[in-house]
Motif scaffolding. Sequence first.
Motif, PDB file in Angstrom:
ATOM      1  N   GLU A  54       0.822  -1.207   0.000  1.00  0.00           N
ATOM      2  CA  GLU A  54       0.000   0.000   0.000  1.00  0.00           C
ATOM      3  C   GLU A  54       0.858   1.260   0.000  1.00  0.00           C
ATOM      4  O   GLU A  54       0.423   2.310  -0.454  1.00  0.00           O
ATOM      5  N   HIS A  55       2.064   1.171   0.552  1.00  0.00           N
ATOM      6  CA  HIS A  55       2.961   2.322   0.620  1.00  0.00           C
ATOM      7  C   HIS A  55       4.193   2.068  -0.248  1.00  0.00           C
ATOM      8  O   HIS A  55       4.552   0.927  -0.522  1.00  0.00           O
ATOM      9  N   ALA A  64       4.954   7.051   6.521  1.00  0.00           N
ATOM     10  CA  ALA A  64       3.500   6.930   6.437  1.00  0.00           C
ATOM     11  C   ALA A  64       3.015   5.717   7.223  1.00  0.00           C
ATOM     12  O   ALA A  64       1.977   5.757   7.896  1.00  0.00           O
ATOM     13  N   GLU A  65       3.773   4.619   7.133  1.00  0.00           N
ATOM     14  CA  GLU A  65       3.420   3.408   7.874  1.00  0.00           C
ATOM     15  C   GLU A  65       3.461   3.666   9.375  1.00  0.00           C
ATOM     16  O   GLU A  65       2.573   3.248  10.125  1.00  0.00           O
ATOM     17  N   SER A  67       3.124   6.564  10.900  1.00  0.00           N
ATOM     18  CA  SER A  67       2.093   7.534  11.294  1.00  0.00           C
ATOM     19  C   SER A  67       0.735   6.880  11.505  1.00  0.00           C
ATOM     20  O   SER A  67      -0.113   7.432  12.211  1.00  0.00           O
ATOM     21  N   GLU A  68       0.519   5.705  10.904  1.00  0.00           N
ATOM     22  CA  GLU A  68      -0.770   5.024  11.031  1.00  0.00           C
ATOM     23  C   GLU A  68      -0.852   4.147  12.279  1.00  0.00           C
ATOM     24  O   GLU A  68      -1.908   3.597  12.577  1.00  0.00           O
ATOM     25  N   GLN A  69       0.271   4.028  13.008  1.00  0.00           N
ATOM     26  CA  GLN A  69       0.294   3.178  14.187  1.00  0.00           C
ATOM     27  C   GLN A  69      -0.087   3.968  15.432  1.00  0.00           C
ATOM     28  O   GLN A  69      -0.015   5.200  15.448  1.00  0.00           O
ATOM     29  N   GLY A  72       1.916   6.974  16.741  1.00  0.00           N
ATOM     30  CA  GLY A  72       2.759   7.178  15.573  1.00  0.00           C
ATOM     31  C   GLY A  72       3.462   8.526  15.570  1.00  0.00           C
ATOM     32  O   GLY A  72       4.637   8.612  15.202  1.00  0.00           O
ATOM     33  N   SER A 137       6.975  12.841   3.241  1.00  0.00           N
ATOM     34  CA  SER A 137       6.075  11.967   2.502  1.00  0.00           C
ATOM     35  C   SER A 137       6.280  12.049   0.988  1.00  0.00           C
ATOM     36  O   SER A 137       5.696  11.289   0.241  1.00  0.00           O
TER      37      SER A 137
END
Length: 278
Positions: A54-55, A64-65, A67-69, A72, A137
């Motif tokens: 996805e990234h 980005a990965e 930041s989604e946790q 994050g 990003s």
Amino acid sequence: MKASAVTRSGGAQVRRAARGPAVEYAARAGFTARGVIYLLVGLLALQIAFGDGEHEADRGGALAEISEQPFGAVLLWALGIGLVGMALWRLSEVAFGAVGEDGRSAKKRLLSAVRCVFYGFMAYSVLTFAAGEGGGSNSSDQQSKDVTARVLELPAGQWLVGAAGVGVAIAGLWIGYRAATRAFHKKMKLTAMSRRARRVVDVTGVAGGVARGLVFAVAGVFAVRAAVDYRPDRAKGLDDTLRSLAGTPLGPWLLVVVAVGLVLFGVFSFAMARWRKV
């Protein structure tokens, strides 16, 4: 006390500070941050190899990965600060020399200066991403194309891009060679490791370093190709470079091997954070 004596005393204090615990902690935090980024880039490349990414497999994709946790944002700030520590440690090597017999040589200081700039840029991109400005990003592929296009417009732009590409390719080969010959042993506290820890360091250091060197070398070749063809779109960032490996006769399996190598380099960076001589 004479002025010269005061100057020498002050210089000695600064050198001791550069070798003090604060700089050591900064360096080890930097290696940890580097390990996290390479670990995530390798995992993202594995997802791409198996058709489920996805990234993008580059620094922006890793950020980005993260930041989604959960927590994050806190992790992003911690990574950015760690990379600042790495840049400051390299800067101290420029000013006062690195560890080792030839640590104060011009060659070592120049390498430290290059690494300082590199990690300073990484820290800036991570911190701007953490601050919500999106600096980290930006696709590495688009950045490579934009920079290549601007340089090609300069006088002797083709030569500049070509020389940079050759330099990156040579750096990649050098990184791979140094890893394969276990040159990192000189920088590690080997006597402080258990036999199992040393085996882990050897495996991750060799496999991870060779994979990292291969990625640099391939990216450099693409830059040379962009210069020769006068086409900035042929320059590739980390994500496009990794994806290009899946287009070889070996298919996605070469990408899998390199991706695993990048994961191992992330693990090796954690080992560097623990046992690196600073």
